[in-house]
Design an enzyme around this catalytic site. Structure first.
Site, PDB file in Angstrom:
ATOM      1  N   CYS A 135       0.847  -1.193  -0.187  1.00 44.32           N
ATOM      2  CA  CYS A 135      -0.016  -0.061  -0.169  1.00 44.32           C
ATOM      3  C   CYS A 135       0.910   1.105  -0.022  1.00 44.32           C
ATOM      4  CB  CYS A 135      -1.083   0.067   1.258  1.00 44.32           C
ATOM      5  SG  CYS A 135      -2.220  -1.293   1.041  1.00 44.32           S
ATOM      6  N   HIS A 138       2.161   1.669  -3.395  1.00 46.32           N
ATOM      7  CA  HIS A 138       1.020   1.954  -4.408  1.00 46.32           C
ATOM      8  C   HIS A 138       0.663   3.275  -4.506  1.00 46.32           C
ATOM      9  CE1 HIS A 138      -3.122   0.930  -6.222  1.00 46.32           C
ATOM     10  NE2 HIS A 138      -3.322   1.844  -5.707  1.00 46.32           N
ATOM     11  N   GLU A 139       0.265   3.999  -2.974  1.00 43.55           N
ATOM     12  CA  GLU A 139      -0.012   5.130  -2.819  1.00 43.55           C
ATOM     13  C   GLU A 139       1.235   6.318  -3.038  1.00 43.55           C
ATOM     14  OE1 GLU A 139      -3.077   5.480  -3.051  1.00 43.55           O
ATOM     15  OE2 GLU A 139      -3.835   3.611  -2.039  1.00 43.55           O
ATOM     16  N   ILE A 140       2.224   5.967  -2.855  1.00 43.65           N
ATOM     17  CA  ILE A 140       3.337   7.008  -3.070  1.00 43.65           C
ATOM     18  C   ILE A 140       3.410   6.998  -4.628  1.00 43.65           C
ATOM     19  CG2 ILE A 140       5.829   7.520  -3.193  1.00 43.65           C
ATOM     20  CD1 ILE A 140       5.599   6.322  -0.075  1.00 43.65           C
ATOM     21  N   LEU A 143       0.880   9.216  -5.833  1.00 43.08           N
ATOM     22  CA  LEU A 143       1.449  10.795  -5.495  1.00 43.08           C
ATOM     23  C   LEU A 143       2.512  11.340  -6.643  1.00 43.08           C
ATOM     24  CD1 LEU A 143       1.658  10.611  -1.562  1.00 43.08           C
ATOM     25  CD2 LEU A 143      -0.205  11.622  -2.947  1.00 43.08           C
TER      26      LEU A 143
END
Length: 170
Positions: A135, A138-140, A143
Site C-alpha cells: 500500500c 502503491h499510494e506513493i 502521488l
C-alpha cells in the site's frame, strides 16, 4: 458520535489526467489539512477501499490515508517518501478507488521504510512489510503521478482498461 459529519468527496476516475500529475508537497499543517484527511477517510470507506490519496479526490497534495484493519485504525501520511526498499519482491493483487471493479497482480518490494510527517507536522519513519508495504508503494506511486496499471505489461494494461471501459458503460 454526536455532531459528527461525514464528507464523502467525488472520486477522480481513470483516465482523468489529474491522476498522472505529481502531487505537490504539503507546507501547512493546519485545520484544513486535518479536514482533508478526514474527508479522505470518509471517501475511502464509502468507496470502499483500504487506501486513498488526495489526488484521488482532485486535490494535488501529497497526502495518503490507509486503513488496513480495524485493529490498527486509520493512518495519515503527509509528504511520504520511500527511503529504503528490500531487494526481495512479492506479487500482490492491486486495484484503485479511481478504477473500481478491476484488479491485477503487481510486483512490489516485500518491505519498505518510509519517512513522512503526521498531521501535527512531526517527522516520522515507518518500516512496513506485506500488505502495508504494498500500500505504501502503491499510494506513493499515485502521488508521483504513476497510476498502478502502469506497473503492468502493456497487454495486461490494455486488457484491464477495456474491461473497465466496458463496465463503466454498463
Amino acid at each position: 458520535m454526536v455532531g459528527a459529519c461525514m464528507t464523502i468527496r467525488p472520486l477522480v476516475r481513470y483516465p482523468d489526467r489529474r491522476l498522472a500529475i505529481p502531487a505537490r508537497p504539503v507546507t501547512a499543517f493546519d485545520d484544513e489539512l486535518r479536514e482533508l484527511a478526514a474527508d479522505l477517510l470518509d471517501t475511502m470507506r464509502a468507496a470502499p477501499g483500504i487506501g486513498i490519496t488526495a489526488p484521488h479526490i482532485g486535490v494535488p497534495l501529497r497526502v495518503v490515508v490507509l486503513e488496513l484493519d480495524a485493529k490498527d485504525g486509520a493512518r495519515t501520511y503527509v509528504n511520504p517518501e520511500i527511503t529504503w526498499a528490500s531487494p526481495e519482491m512479492i506479487m500482490h493483487r492491486e486495484g484503485s478507488v479511481s478504477m473500481p471493479g478491476v484488479n491485477d497482480e503487481v510486483q512490489r518490494h516485500a518491505r519498505v521504510r518510509i519517512s513522512y510527517w503526521d498531521l501535527d507536522g512531526t517527522m516520522q519513519t515507518e518500516d512496513s512489510e506485506a500488505l502495508r508495504a504494498v500500500c505504501h508503494q502503491h499510494e506513493i506511486d499515485q502521488l508521483d503521478g504513476m497510476f498502478w496499471i502502469q506497473r503492468l505489461s502493456r497487454l495486461k494494461r490494455e486488457r484491464l482498461v477495456k474491461k473497465f471501459e466496458k463496465m463503466s458503460r454498463g
